[in-house]
Scaffold this motif. Structure first.
Motif, PDB file in Angstrom:
ATOM      1  N   LEU A   6     -23.361 -41.053 128.061  1.00  0.00           N
ATOM      2  CA  LEU A   6     -23.241 -42.519 127.953  1.00  0.00           C
ATOM      3  C   LEU A   6     -21.928 -42.785 127.231  1.00  0.00           C
ATOM      4  N   GLY A   7     -20.916 -43.234 128.012  1.00  0.00           N
ATOM      5  CA  GLY A   7     -19.541 -43.310 127.526  1.00  0.00           C
ATOM      6  C   GLY A   7     -18.755 -42.205 128.200  1.00  0.00           C
ATOM      7  N   ALA A   8     -18.710 -42.255 129.544  1.00  0.00           N
ATOM      8  CA  ALA A   8     -18.032 -41.189 130.296  1.00  0.00           C
ATOM      9  C   ALA A   8     -16.534 -41.463 130.377  1.00  0.00           C
ATOM     10  N   GLY A   9     -15.933 -41.677 129.185  1.00  0.00           N
ATOM     11  CA  GLY A   9     -14.479 -41.848 129.094  1.00  0.00           C
ATOM     12  C   GLY A   9     -13.847 -40.495 128.833  1.00  0.00           C
ATOM     13  N   ALA A  10     -12.793 -40.475 127.997  1.00  0.00           N
ATOM     14  CA  ALA A  10     -12.027 -39.236 127.798  1.00  0.00           C
ATOM     15  C   ALA A  10     -12.924 -38.119 127.248  1.00  0.00           C
ATOM     16  N   LEU A  11     -13.559 -38.398 126.136  1.00  0.00           N
ATOM     17  CA  LEU A  11     -14.346 -37.357 125.475  1.00  0.00           C
ATOM     18  C   LEU A  11     -15.659 -37.078 126.217  1.00  0.00           C
ATOM     19  N   GLY A  12     -16.349 -38.125 126.607  1.00  0.00           N
ATOM     20  CA  GLY A  12     -17.649 -37.951 127.264  1.00  0.00           C
ATOM     21  C   GLY A  12     -17.514 -37.235 128.603  1.00  0.00           C
ATOM     22  N   VAL A  30     -22.921 -45.123 133.658  1.00  0.00           N
ATOM     23  CA  VAL A  30     -21.682 -45.895 133.520  1.00  0.00           C
ATOM     24  C   VAL A  30     -21.845 -47.354 133.953  1.00  0.00           C
ATOM     25  N   ARG A  31     -20.864 -48.160 133.507  1.00  0.00           N
ATOM     26  CA  ARG A  31     -20.811 -49.546 133.965  1.00  0.00           C
ATOM     27  C   ARG A  31     -20.048 -49.579 135.292  1.00  0.00           C
ATOM     28  N   GLU A  32     -20.068 -50.764 135.938  1.00  0.00           N
ATOM     29  CA  GLU A  32     -19.604 -50.854 137.330  1.00  0.00           C
ATOM     30  C   GLU A  32     -18.149 -50.359 137.523  1.00  0.00           C
ATOM     31  N   LEU A  74     -23.551 -39.473 123.395  1.00  0.00           N
ATOM     32  CA  LEU A  74     -23.044 -40.847 123.235  1.00  0.00           C
ATOM     33  C   LEU A  74     -21.588 -40.815 122.784  1.00  0.00           C
ATOM     34  N   ALA A  75     -20.671 -41.257 123.668  1.00  0.00           N
ATOM     35  CA  ALA A  75     -19.233 -41.142 123.379  1.00  0.00           C
ATOM     36  C   ALA A  75     -18.509 -42.439 123.703  1.00  0.00           C
ATOM     37  N   VAL A  76     -19.047 -43.544 123.185  1.00  0.00           N
ATOM     38  CA  VAL A  76     -18.351 -44.838 123.340  1.00  0.00           C
ATOM     39  C   VAL A  76     -17.533 -45.094 122.084  1.00  0.00           C
ATOM     40  N   LYS A  77     -16.623 -46.039 122.153  1.00  0.00           N
ATOM     41  CA  LYS A  77     -15.885 -46.450 120.962  1.00  0.00           C
ATOM     42  C   LYS A  77     -16.823 -47.234 120.034  1.00  0.00           C
ATOM     43  N   GLY A  78     -16.479 -47.265 118.757  1.00  0.00           N
ATOM     44  CA  GLY A  78     -17.334 -47.950 117.781  1.00  0.00           C
ATOM     45  C   GLY A  78     -17.604 -49.400 118.148  1.00  0.00           C
ATOM     46  N   TYR A  79     -16.582 -50.080 118.721  1.00  0.00           N
ATOM     47  CA  TYR A  79     -16.768 -51.512 119.025  1.00  0.00           C
ATOM     48  C   TYR A  79     -17.654 -51.730 120.256  1.00  0.00           C
ATOM     49  N   HIS A  80     -18.036 -50.648 120.949  1.00  0.00           N
ATOM     50  CA  HIS A  80     -18.951 -50.789 122.097  1.00  0.00           C
ATOM     51  C   HIS A  80     -20.374 -50.340 121.776  1.00  0.00           C
ATOM     52  N   LEU A  81     -20.591 -49.924 120.524  1.00  0.00           N
ATOM     53  CA  LEU A  81     -21.899 -49.348 120.182  1.00  0.00           C
ATOM     54  C   LEU A  81     -23.057 -50.309 120.474  1.00  0.00           C
ATOM     55  N   LEU A 102     -19.131 -40.360 117.938  1.00  0.00           N
ATOM     56  CA  LEU A 102     -18.148 -41.348 117.507  1.00  0.00           C
ATOM     57  C   LEU A 102     -17.546 -40.898 116.181  1.00  0.00           C
ATOM     58  N   ASN A 103     -16.259 -41.189 115.999  1.00  0.00           N
ATOM     59  CA  ASN A 103     -15.691 -41.034 114.667  1.00  0.00           C
ATOM     60  C   ASN A 103     -16.362 -42.046 113.746  1.00  0.00           C
ATOM     61  N   GLY A 104     -16.450 -41.723 112.448  1.00  0.00           N
ATOM     62  CA  GLY A 104     -17.014 -42.670 111.488  1.00  0.00           C
ATOM     63  C   GLY A 104     -18.431 -42.294 111.088  1.00  0.00           C
ATOM     64  N   TYR A 126     -13.958 -32.435 117.654  1.00  0.00           N
ATOM     65  CA  TYR A 126     -12.507 -32.305 117.489  1.00  0.00           C
ATOM     66  C   TYR A 126     -11.916 -31.998 118.858  1.00  0.00           C
ATOM     67  N   ILE A 127     -11.121 -32.936 119.344  1.00  0.00           N
ATOM     68  CA  ILE A 127     -10.459 -32.763 120.650  1.00  0.00           C
ATOM     69  C   ILE A 127      -9.365 -33.831 120.717  1.00  0.00           C
ATOM     70  N   ILE A 128      -8.369 -33.618 121.558  1.00  0.00           N
ATOM     71  CA  ILE A 128      -7.431 -34.704 121.858  1.00  0.00           C
ATOM     72  C   ILE A 128      -7.466 -34.898 123.371  1.00  0.00           C
ATOM     73  N   ALA A 129      -8.032 -36.014 123.764  1.00  0.00           N
ATOM     74  CA  ALA A 129      -8.217 -36.274 125.189  1.00  0.00           C
ATOM     75  C   ALA A 129      -8.017 -37.756 125.457  1.00  0.00           C
ATOM     76  N   THR A 130      -7.521 -38.032 126.654  1.00  0.00           N
ATOM     77  CA  THR A 130      -7.363 -39.427 127.050  1.00  0.00           C
ATOM     78  C   THR A 130      -7.587 -39.505 128.567  1.00  0.00           C
ATOM     79  N   LEU A 268      -8.712 -51.354 118.974  1.00  0.00           N
ATOM     80  CA  LEU A 268      -8.745 -50.274 117.973  1.00  0.00           C
ATOM     81  C   LEU A 268     -10.097 -50.220 117.257  1.00  0.00           C
ATOM     82  N   GLU A 269     -10.464 -49.011 116.837  1.00  0.00           N
ATOM     83  CA  GLU A 269     -11.747 -48.810 116.133  1.00  0.00           C
ATOM     84  C   GLU A 269     -11.614 -49.038 114.630  1.00  0.00           C
ATOM     85  N   VAL A 270     -10.644 -49.839 114.216  1.00  0.00           N
ATOM     86  CA  VAL A 270     -10.368 -49.981 112.780  1.00  0.00           C
ATOM     87  C   VAL A 270     -11.567 -50.545 112.009  1.00  0.00           C
TER      88      VAL A 270
HETATM   89  N1  LIG Z   1     -10.406 -39.172 122.688  1.00  0.00           N
HETATM   90  C1  LIG Z   1     -10.349 -38.321 121.681  1.00  0.00           C
HETATM   91  O1  LIG Z   1      -9.481 -37.427 121.665  1.00  0.00           O
HETATM   92  C2  LIG Z   1     -11.340 -38.385 120.571  1.00  0.00           C
HETATM   93  C3  LIG Z   1     -12.258 -39.420 120.476  1.00  0.00           C
HETATM   94  N2  LIG Z   1     -13.197 -39.409 119.469  1.00  0.00           N
HETATM   95  C4  LIG Z   1     -14.173 -40.481 119.362  1.00  0.00           C
HETATM   96  O2  LIG Z   1     -15.006 -40.473 120.508  1.00  0.00           O
HETATM   97  C5  LIG Z   1     -15.396 -41.799 120.866  1.00  0.00           C
HETATM   98  C6  LIG Z   1     -15.018 -42.045 122.335  1.00  0.00           C
HETATM   99  O3  LIG Z   1     -13.608 -41.999 122.446  1.00  0.00           O
HETATM  100  P1  LIG Z   1     -12.848 -41.873 123.843  1.00  0.00           P
HETATM  101  O4  LIG Z   1     -13.528 -40.924 124.740  1.00  0.00           O
HETATM  102  O5  LIG Z   1     -11.435 -41.631 123.517  1.00  0.00           O
HETATM  103  O6  LIG Z   1     -13.025 -43.350 124.408  1.00  0.00           O
HETATM  104  P2  LIG Z   1     -12.796 -43.894 125.897  1.00  0.00           P
HETATM  105  O7  LIG Z   1     -12.420 -45.318 125.757  1.00  0.00           O
HETATM  106  O8  LIG Z   1     -11.910 -42.985 126.690  1.00  0.00           O
HETATM  107  O9  LIG Z   1     -14.242 -43.788 126.544  1.00  0.00           O
HETATM  108  C7  LIG Z   1     -15.294 -44.602 126.163  1.00  0.00           C
HETATM  109  C8  LIG Z   1     -16.111 -44.911 127.404  1.00  0.00           C
HETATM  110  O10 LIG Z   1     -17.275 -45.623 127.017  1.00  0.00           O
HETATM  111  C9  LIG Z   1     -17.599 -46.462 128.100  1.00  0.00           C
HETATM  112  N3  LIG Z   1     -18.520 -47.511 127.681  1.00  0.00           N
HETATM  113  C10 LIG Z   1     -18.350 -48.471 126.747  1.00  0.00           C
HETATM  114  N4  LIG Z   1     -19.444 -49.238 126.634  1.00  0.00           N
HETATM  115  C11 LIG Z   1     -20.338 -48.764 127.537  1.00  0.00           C
HETATM  116  C12 LIG Z   1     -21.643 -49.153 127.910  1.00  0.00           C
HETATM  117  N5  LIG Z   1     -22.273 -50.173 127.327  1.00  0.00           N
HETATM  118  N6  LIG Z   1     -22.263 -48.437 128.868  1.00  0.00           N
HETATM  119  C13 LIG Z   1     -21.660 -47.399 129.486  1.00  0.00           C
HETATM  120  N7  LIG Z   1     -20.401 -46.975 129.171  1.00  0.00           N
HETATM  121  C14 LIG Z   1     -19.760 -47.665 128.204  1.00  0.00           C
HETATM  122  C15 LIG Z   1     -16.267 -46.994 128.562  1.00  0.00           C
HETATM  123  O11 LIG Z   1     -16.397 -47.388 129.893  1.00  0.00           O
HETATM  124  P3  LIG Z   1     -15.897 -48.775 130.501  1.00  0.00           P
HETATM  125  O12 LIG Z   1     -14.834 -48.353 131.458  1.00  0.00           O
HETATM  126  O13 LIG Z   1     -17.122 -49.308 131.164  1.00  0.00           O
HETATM  127  O14 LIG Z   1     -15.390 -49.628 129.372  1.00  0.00           O
HETATM  128  C16 LIG Z   1     -15.383 -45.752 128.430  1.00  0.00           C
HETATM  129  O15 LIG Z   1     -15.337 -45.039 129.632  1.00  0.00           O
HETATM  130  C17 LIG Z   1     -14.690 -42.722 119.871  1.00  0.00           C
HETATM  131  O16 LIG Z   1     -15.526 -43.054 118.819  1.00  0.00           O
HETATM  132  C18 LIG Z   1     -13.534 -41.871 119.355  1.00  0.00           C
HETATM  133  O17 LIG Z   1     -13.140 -42.194 118.045  1.00  0.00           O
HETATM  134  C19 LIG Z   1     -13.298 -38.377 118.581  1.00  0.00           C
HETATM  135  C20 LIG Z   1     -12.428 -37.325 118.657  1.00  0.00           C
HETATM  136  C21 LIG Z   1     -11.337 -37.284 119.583  1.00  0.00           C
END
Ligand SMILES: NC(=O)C1=CN([C@@H]2O[C@H](COP(=O)(O)OP(=O)(O)OC[C@H]3O[C@@H](n4cnc5c(N)ncnc54)[C@H](OP(=O)(O)O)[C@@H]3O)[C@@H](O)[C@H]2O)C=CC1
Ligand SMILES: CC(C)(CO)C(=O)C(=O)O
Length: 306
Positions: A6-12, A30-32, A74-81, A102-104, A126-130, A268-270
């Motif tokens: 849940l949060g299939a972005g960089a890290l997930g 994931v969302r649409e 769970l790998a969403v940003k803090g502001y999406h929790l 999540l960091n924090g 610990y990873i660096i991904a985007t 930003l996750e500030v």
């Molecule tokens: N990237 C890194 O190198 C590192 C990141 N972290 C921490 O990991 C966490 C994730 O970071 P990162 O992977 O970079 O973030 P990303 O923005 O790359 O990925 C977050 C994903 O969460 C999805 N998302 C948000 N809200 C929802 C929701 N309600 N339902 C489903 N999906 C949702 C977003 O999708 P959508 O497209 O729908 O918005 C997005 O794909 C952060 O807390 C960050 O601090 C920690 C260490 C390293």
């Protein structure tokens, strides 16, 4: 294991793909917008540790499509929790435990309150991904580490199962014996690293070349150690120095994910990191002037779009 990302972005997406590569069942919830991107472009890792393309990425648009999940990664940003809570509740009701990376720290108490203490495992990464424009993961660090551990006695078995799944995969997984301390250690580090690089808008090498600027990072580490101590977590001055040495040892161009987000004009996750630290400080009557200043300096860029 049956793992829902849940949060299939960089890290997930990165760690989900690594588990799938090792033969585990991974579902990206994931969302649409992200669903369409994955359907169109597939899910690829461009990684220093080995490229990989997920043959058939599995996507779900709702938890109703998922049966008997073991774990939610769970790998969403803090502001999406807060936006994930309904889906998390549905998955926990189906028997899943939640592993947040999540960091924090603030998310842990929010999740425990909303999902129950038994449902929430401790963790960090610990990873660096985007993500690149195609939505593929670009992993640029020689490390790709997951740390996790029980926050409740009922979680030992699932943590051991996860340790096995990590051992089978192309990633480093550690089952911690003191996950709260590990999380605080990372929180201390990331508050300083992301704070100074984002506020100055420069990578760590530039920060280091101005001793008075670099010293602020050390002051933030010290305030975070005091905060941890006030919350009964035994971080030491030696750990502050180790974290500072780590910042000294980074390559010149190395920077935090928050600073990368600032460069890209992303939110930003500030508030989750520095704002969260200030709230935890006020709970115990601790004043943290350096963190307060850094928080105030970054705040105007929180919603910044270039
Ligand atoms: N990237 C890194 O190198 C590192 C990141 N972290 C921490 O990991 C966490 C994730 O970071 P990162 O992977 O970079 O973030 P990303 O923005 O790359 O990925 C977050 C994903 O969460 C999805 N998302 C948000 N809200 C929802 C929701 N309600 N339902 C489903 N999906 C949702 C977003 O999708 P959508 O497209 O729908 O918005 C997005 O794909 C952060 O807390 C960050 O601090 C920690 C260490 C390293
Ligand atoms: C410290 C680092 C780069 C490693 O995971 C990180 O967590 C971040 O910048 O968000």
């Amino acid at each position: 294991m049956k793992i829902v990302v849940l949060g299939a972005g960089a890290l997930g997406a990165y760690f989900g793909a690594r588990w799938q590569e090792a033969g585990h069942e991974v579902i990206n919830l994931v969302r649409e917008g992200r669903a369409e991107q994955i359907e169109k472009n597939g899910l690829k890792l461009h990684s220093e540790m080995g490229n990989y393309e997920v043959p058939d990425p599995v996507i779900a648009r709702s938890p109703e499509e998922i049966e008997s999940p073991d774990l939610v990664f769970l790998a969403v940003k803090g502001y999406h929790l807060h936006g994930t809570l309904d889906w998390l509740k549905a998955l926990v009701n189906k028997g899943a435990k939640v592993y947040p990376v999540l960091n924090g720290m603030e998310h842990i108490s929010i999740l425990q309150k909303e999902l129950g203490e038994e449902a929430v495992i401790g963790g960090l990464s610990y990873i660096i991904a985007t993500l690149d424009e195609a939505g593929h993961v670009v992993h640029t660090s020689p490390f790709h580490d997951l740390v996790f551990g029980p926050l409740h006695t009922s979680q030992q078995a699932i943590c051991e199962e996860l340790a096995l799944a990590c051992n089978q995969a192309n990633l480093n997984g550690t089952l911690s014996t003191n996950i709260l301390e590990d999380m605080w250690k990372k929180y201390m580090f990331i508050t300083a690293f992301s704070g100074i690089t984002t506020a100055v808008n420069q990578p760590i090498g530039v920060v280091r070349s101005y001793p008075q600027t670099f010293r602020i990072a050390e002051r933030i580490l010290t305030e975070m150690k005091q905060l941890a101590n006030a919350h009964h977590i035994d971080l030491t001055d030696e750990q502050v120095q180790q974290a500072f040495e780590r910042l000294r040892g980074f390559d010149h161009e190395m920077t935090s994910s928050m600073h990368q987000d600032r460069r890209k004009g992303l939110p930003l996750e500030v508030e989750h990191l520095h704002g969260g630290a200030l709230r935890l400080g006020s709970e115990v009557g601790l004043s943290m002037p350096y963190i307060e200043t850094i928080h105030a300096m970054i705040k105007p860029y929180e919603e910044y779009q270039q």
